[in-house]
Design a protein around this motif. Sequence first.
Motif, PDB file in Angstrom:
ATOM      1  N   VAL A 100       0.079 -11.044 -10.861  1.00 55.38           N
ATOM      2  CA  VAL A 100       0.557  -9.964 -11.727  1.00 55.38           C
ATOM      3  C   VAL A 100      -0.682  -9.524 -12.493  1.00 55.38           C
ATOM      4  O   VAL A 100      -1.234 -10.298 -13.288  1.00 55.38           O
ATOM      5  N   VAL A 101      -1.139  -8.307 -12.214  1.00 55.22           N
ATOM      6  CA  VAL A 101      -2.433  -7.836 -12.687  1.00 55.22           C
ATOM      7  C   VAL A 101      -2.265  -6.697 -13.684  1.00 55.22           C
ATOM      8  O   VAL A 101      -1.515  -5.743 -13.432  1.00 55.22           O
ATOM      9  N   THR A 102      -2.977  -6.794 -14.798  1.00 57.36           N
ATOM     10  CA  THR A 102      -3.030  -5.728 -15.790  1.00 57.36           C
ATOM     11  C   THR A 102      -4.418  -5.105 -15.717  1.00 57.36           C
ATOM     12  O   THR A 102      -5.427  -5.820 -15.748  1.00 57.36           O
ATOM     13  N   LEU A 103      -4.449  -3.790 -15.618  1.00 56.26           N
ATOM     14  CA  LEU A 103      -5.708  -3.055 -15.538  1.00 56.26           C
ATOM     15  C   LEU A 103      -5.971  -2.286 -16.819  1.00 56.26           C
ATOM     16  O   LEU A 103      -5.041  -1.849 -17.502  1.00 56.26           O
ATOM     17  N   ARG A 104      -7.244  -2.141 -17.115  1.00 57.77           N
ATOM     18  CA  ARG A 104      -7.696  -1.192 -18.132  1.00 57.77           C
ATOM     19  C   ARG A 104      -8.751  -0.357 -17.434  1.00 57.77           C
ATOM     20  O   ARG A 104      -9.816  -0.858 -17.074  1.00 57.77           O
ATOM     21  N   GLY A 105      -8.411   0.904 -17.182  1.00 57.28           N
ATOM     22  CA  GLY A 105      -9.303   1.746 -16.404  1.00 57.28           C
ATOM     23  C   GLY A 105      -9.391   1.215 -14.995  1.00 57.28           C
ATOM     24  O   GLY A 105      -8.372   1.002 -14.338  1.00 57.28           O
ATOM     25  N   ASP A 106     -10.599   0.915 -14.547  1.00 57.71           N
ATOM     26  CA  ASP A 106     -10.781   0.425 -13.185  1.00 57.71           C
ATOM     27  C   ASP A 106     -11.190  -1.048 -13.164  1.00 57.71           C
ATOM     28  O   ASP A 106     -11.890  -1.493 -12.265  1.00 57.71           O
ATOM     29  N   ARG A 107     -10.721  -1.821 -14.160  1.00 58.51           N
ATOM     30  CA  ARG A 107     -11.040  -3.251 -14.236  1.00 58.51           C
ATOM     31  C   ARG A 107      -9.786  -4.077 -14.514  1.00 58.51           C
ATOM     32  O   ARG A 107      -8.849  -3.610 -15.168  1.00 58.51           O
ATOM     33  N   ILE A 108      -9.811  -5.324 -14.050  1.00 51.30           N
ATOM     34  CA  ILE A 108      -8.736  -6.266 -14.348  1.00 51.30           C
ATOM     35  C   ILE A 108      -9.002  -6.871 -15.726  1.00 51.30           C
ATOM     36  O   ILE A 108     -10.083  -7.410 -15.968  1.00 51.30           O
ATOM     37  N   VAL A 109      -8.004  -6.771 -16.611  1.00 55.55           N
ATOM     38  CA  VAL A 109      -8.136  -7.385 -17.938  1.00 55.55           C
ATOM     39  C   VAL A 109      -7.252  -8.624 -18.076  1.00 55.55           C
ATOM     40  O   VAL A 109      -7.455  -9.433 -18.974  1.00 55.55           O
ATOM     41  N   ARG A 110      -6.274  -8.746 -17.179  1.00 57.90           N
ATOM     42  CA  ARG A 110      -5.417  -9.941 -17.159  1.00 57.90           C
ATOM     43  C   ARG A 110      -4.908 -10.147 -15.742  1.00 57.90           C
ATOM     44  O   ARG A 110      -4.527  -9.191 -15.079  1.00 57.90           O
ATOM     45  N   LEU A 111      -4.932 -11.416 -15.319  1.00 57.59           N
ATOM     46  CA  LEU A 111      -4.400 -11.786 -14.021  1.00 57.59           C
ATOM     47  C   LEU A 111      -3.562 -13.044 -14.203  1.00 57.59           C
ATOM     48  O   LEU A 111      -4.083 -14.078 -14.636  1.00 57.59           O
ATOM     49  N   ASP A 112      -2.260 -12.922 -13.953  1.00 51.56           N
ATOM     50  CA  ASP A 112      -1.362 -14.079 -13.974  1.00 51.56           C
ATOM     51  C   ASP A 112      -1.126 -14.467 -12.519  1.00 51.56           C
ATOM     52  O   ASP A 112      -0.691 -13.632 -11.718  1.00 51.56           O
ATOM     53  N   GLU A 113      -1.438 -15.718 -12.184  1.00 51.69           N
ATOM     54  CA  GLU A 113      -1.299 -16.166 -10.793  1.00 51.69           C
ATOM     55  C   GLU A 113      -0.223 -17.238 -10.698  1.00 51.69           C
ATOM     56  O   GLU A 113      -0.253 -18.230 -11.417  1.00 51.69           O
ATOM     57  N   TYR A 114       0.700 -17.002  -9.782  1.00 55.48           N
ATOM     58  CA  TYR A 114       1.782 -17.933  -9.506  1.00 55.48           C
ATOM     59  C   TYR A 114       1.593 -18.460  -8.093  1.00 55.48           C
ATOM     60  O   TYR A 114       1.437 -17.670  -7.158  1.00 55.48           O
ATOM     61  N   LEU A 115       1.559 -19.786  -7.952  1.00 60.83           N
ATOM     62  CA  LEU A 115       1.403 -20.347  -6.619  1.00 60.83           C
ATOM     63  C   LEU A 115       2.122 -21.676  -6.507  1.00 60.83           C
ATOM     64  O   LEU A 115       2.446 -22.314  -7.500  1.00 60.83           O
ATOM     65  N   ASP A 116       2.332 -22.081  -5.276  1.00 59.27           N
ATOM     66  CA  ASP A 116       3.032 -23.317  -4.950  1.00 59.27           C
ATOM     67  C   ASP A 116       2.022 -24.462  -4.898  1.00 59.27           C
ATOM     68  O   ASP A 116       1.176 -24.505  -4.001  1.00 59.27           O
ATOM     69  N   THR A 117       2.100 -25.366  -5.860  1.00 64.65           N
ATOM     70  CA  THR A 117       1.138 -26.461  -5.916  1.00 64.65           C
ATOM     71  C   THR A 117       1.268 -27.404  -4.723  1.00 64.65           C
ATOM     72  O   THR A 117       0.263 -27.965  -4.271  1.00 64.65           O
ATOM     73  N   ALA A 118       2.463 -27.584  -4.201  1.00 66.47           N
ATOM     74  CA  ALA A 118       2.645 -28.489  -3.063  1.00 66.47           C
ATOM     75  C   ALA A 118       1.848 -28.004  -1.853  1.00 66.47           C
ATOM     76  O   ALA A 118       1.271 -28.808  -1.120  1.00 66.47           O
ATOM     77  N   ALA A 119       1.786 -26.703  -1.655  1.00 68.49           N
ATOM     78  CA  ALA A 119       1.058 -26.156  -0.509  1.00 68.49           C
ATOM     79  C   ALA A 119      -0.447 -26.373  -0.642  1.00 68.49           C
ATOM     80  O   ALA A 119      -1.163 -26.388   0.361  1.00 68.49           O
ATOM     81  N   GLY A 120      -0.931 -26.555  -1.859  1.00 71.09           N
ATOM     82  CA  GLY A 120      -2.355 -26.764  -2.084  1.00 71.09           C
ATOM     83  C   GLY A 120      -2.780 -28.226  -2.097  1.00 71.09           C
ATOM     84  O   GLY A 120      -3.957 -28.528  -2.304  1.00 71.09           O
ATOM     85  N   ARG A 121      -1.876 -29.142  -1.825  1.00 71.96           N
ATOM     86  CA  ARG A 121      -2.213 -30.574  -1.881  1.00 71.96           C
ATOM     87  C   ARG A 121      -3.361 -30.976  -0.962  1.00 71.96           C
ATOM     88  O   ARG A 121      -4.136 -31.868  -1.313  1.00 71.96           O
ATOM     89  N   PRO A 122      -3.535 -30.350   0.213  1.00 65.66           N
ATOM     90  CA  PRO A 122      -4.695 -30.726   1.039  1.00 65.66           C
ATOM     91  C   PRO A 122      -6.043 -30.483   0.341  1.00 65.66           C
ATOM     92  O   PRO A 122      -7.058 -31.034   0.753  1.00 65.66           O
ATOM     93  N   LEU A 123      -6.044 -29.681  -0.731  1.00 66.38           N
ATOM     94  CA  LEU A 123      -7.276 -29.445  -1.493  1.00 66.38           C
ATOM     95  C   LEU A 123      -7.590 -30.591  -2.459  1.00 66.38           C
ATOM     96  O   LEU A 123      -8.734 -30.745  -2.893  1.00 66.38           O
ATOM     97  N   ASP A 124      -6.599 -31.413  -2.790  1.00 57.55           N
ATOM     98  CA  ASP A 124      -6.751 -32.442  -3.822  1.00 57.55           C
ATOM     99  C   ASP A 124      -7.964 -33.364  -3.632  1.00 57.55           C
ATOM    100  O   ASP A 124      -8.693 -33.606  -4.602  1.00 57.55           O
ATOM    101  N   PRO A 125      -8.210 -33.883  -2.428  1.00 54.48           N
ATOM    102  CA  PRO A 125      -9.371 -34.781  -2.294  1.00 54.48           C
ATOM    103  C   PRO A 125     -10.723 -34.103  -2.578  1.00 54.48           C
ATOM    104  O   PRO A 125     -11.716 -34.796  -2.792  1.00 54.48           O
ATOM    105  N   TYR A 126     -10.731 -32.791  -2.599  1.00 55.73           N
ATOM    106  CA  TYR A 126     -11.982 -32.040  -2.759  1.00 55.73           C
ATOM    107  C   TYR A 126     -12.134 -31.447  -4.151  1.00 55.73           C
ATOM    108  O   TYR A 126     -13.112 -30.784  -4.432  1.00 55.73           O
TER     109      TYR A 126
END
Length: 133
Positions: A100-126
């Motif tokens: 969910v991105v909020t812009l001011r002009g042509d730039r991002i001023v806020r980015l809210d990111e929602y993701l599934d942590t379970a799907a990212g578990r293979p990243l944990d060892p790294y």
Amino acid sequence: MTPTADGLADRFLRAVEQGDIDTVRDTVYTPETVIWHNTDNREIGPEENFRVLRWLTGVLPDMRYEEVRRRETPDGYVQQHVLRGTVPDGTAIEIRACFVVTLRGDRIVRLDEYLDTAAGRPLDPYRPTSPSA
């Protein structure tokens, strides 16, 4: 979507995929940009986000955003996508996420990111053990 918002969103994804932090710093974020993740409920600034992005592109050299869908909002856009890549041990990951991105002009001023942590578990060892990753 307006050409400006769509172009910015595309530039952002391509830069992240390529590990091009300078493009994100110089043409996508502002120095005051706030990034929030549902995984830890913390707001971070650009520099901390750049450390995370460097780590992520280092662990997932084939990282790519696929199945991208966007809708413009009055002050930015909402984007759904699937982040795909392969961790060093060969495990493929597929993380469904939403920005969910909020812009001011042509730039991002806020980015809210929602993701599934379970799907990212293979990243944990790294994951880095120090905050300076």
